[in-house]
Motif scaffolding. Structure first.
Motif, PDB file in Angstrom:
ATOM      1  N   LYS A  99      38.794  30.308  42.376  1.00 54.45           N
ATOM      2  CA  LYS A  99      37.357  30.155  42.172  1.00 54.45           C
ATOM      3  C   LYS A  99      36.919  28.777  42.635  1.00 54.45           C
ATOM      4  O   LYS A  99      37.487  27.762  42.252  1.00 54.45           O
ATOM      5  N   THR A 104      31.720  31.806  36.928  1.00 57.99           N
ATOM      6  CA  THR A 104      32.885  32.626  36.603  1.00 57.99           C
ATOM      7  C   THR A 104      32.530  34.104  36.586  1.00 57.99           C
ATOM      8  O   THR A 104      33.303  34.952  37.067  1.00 57.99           O
ATOM      9  N   HIS A 126      44.221  34.073  30.001  1.00 50.88           N
ATOM     10  CA  HIS A 126      44.383  32.726  30.527  1.00 50.88           C
ATOM     11  C   HIS A 126      45.696  32.133  30.021  1.00 50.88           C
ATOM     12  O   HIS A 126      46.016  32.235  28.836  1.00 50.88           O
ATOM     13  N   LEU A 279      41.122  29.824  38.014  1.00 48.89           N
ATOM     14  CA  LEU A 279      39.743  29.926  37.518  1.00 48.89           C
ATOM     15  C   LEU A 279      39.391  28.650  36.764  1.00 48.89           C
ATOM     16  O   LEU A 279      39.098  28.668  35.577  1.00 48.89           O
TER      17      LEU A 279
END
Length: 302
Positions: A99, A104, A126, A279
């Motif tokens: 990203k 997001t 995560h 991310l």
């Protein structure tokens, strides 16, 4: 691997791995890309407005201008950049998704697209790897960013994702500690009953390639002395490699406490998709993005 820099060094032979970056015209993102290329970590597909991206590279990162390990692909919007970058991973052209400068929600919408996305049927979670001064090895924390209040089966999948990450980093049989406020089972405290169930699932082979010990409070998960003081009779208490938090709030607080109070270094990825996803936050440093790239690249190797 006891340090994040050691993980980066371990990826220096990974130049055949390709990272697909959505909305790459961002200073911190390009700084991490430059660091990764100079270390021979990977090649990059950069998706963004072509003119703006070329201008940013020429102005701020001249070493990247015309570099053979960079391919620039034009995208007219954040949504198109997200779609094209995800398609590159889905098709096998790239092995890691990253990203850049976009929300997001936009990149996750593309990841979860039914036609070209990266859904695998697993829970996305995560996984962060922390290098904490005074702790003898990397400490993995999950899930501080995706699942708000995971149930038992979701916690099992979160553990599987984190175990895969730890093993990719060289921890062959990680010790997993499901965290709670106390280290005894209390029927009115769901984190303790879930932890006990996860231990049994591990013992019965439902969760493999790790040792689960819990419930454990944070102190007796990471401190052998604390575990002994509490009278916990376990060979693994105090030796956790992976901390599994009971909720996103607990994870967020632990994550940011390690960063801001302990000054820990960190890299983090999303696991559970068909490819690892970097991310990171806009506020994350280029160093954190580099560590996250190393974690993703190691995790992308099957």
């Amino acid at each position: 691997m006891s340090t994040l820099d050691a993980l980066v060094e371990r990826t220096t032979s990974s130049s055949t791995r390709v990272v697909s970056v959505a909305c790459a015209a961002d200073t911190e993102v390009l700084e991490a890309v430059e660091m990764a290329i100079m270390k021979g970590i990977a090649s990059f597909l950069l998706f963004d407005d072509e003119e703006r991206l070329h201008q940013t590279i020429r102005d701020r990162f001249p070493e990247l201008d015309g570099h053979p390990n960079i391919t620039i692909i034009h995208a007219i919007s954040k949504e198109e950049a997200a779609e094209k970058s995800v398609r590159a991973v889905s098709s096998g052209e790239a092995q890691v998704l990253m990203k850049g400068n976009l929300p997001t929600a936009v990149v996750l919408k593309a990841v979860l697209n039914g036609d070209y996305g990266l859904r695998s049927g697993k829970v996305l979670s995560h996984v962060a790897a922390f290098e904490v001064d005074g702790y003898e090895r990397l400490l993995f924390v999950t899930d501080a960013g995706m699942n708000i209040s995971p149930n038992l089966e979701e916690k099992a999948q979160i553990i599987r994702n984190s175990v895969a990450t730890a093993r990719a980093c060289g921890v062959h049989l990680p010790i997993v500690a499901p965290l709670a406020a106390i280290e005894t089972v209390n029927p009115v405290m769901t984190p303790t009953t879930d932890a006990a169930s996860l231990v049994v699932m591990n013992q019965r082979g439902q969760i493999k390639d790790c040792i689960i010990d819990g419930p454990l409070a944070l102190d007796n998960a990471v401190s052998i002395e604390s575990a002994r003081h509490k009278g916990i009779m376990s060979e693994t208490a105090g030796r956790a490699d992976i901390l599994v938090v009971p909720s996103i709030e607990a994870g967020n607080i632990l994550y940011k406490s390690l960063m801001y109070f302990a000054k820990a270094k960190v890299g983090g990825i999303i696991q559970g998709a068909r490819a690892p996803i970097v991310l990171t936050s806009r506020s994350d440093s280029a160093e954190t993005k580099l560590y996250s790239l190393a974690l993703a690249i190691l995790s992308s190797k099957k």
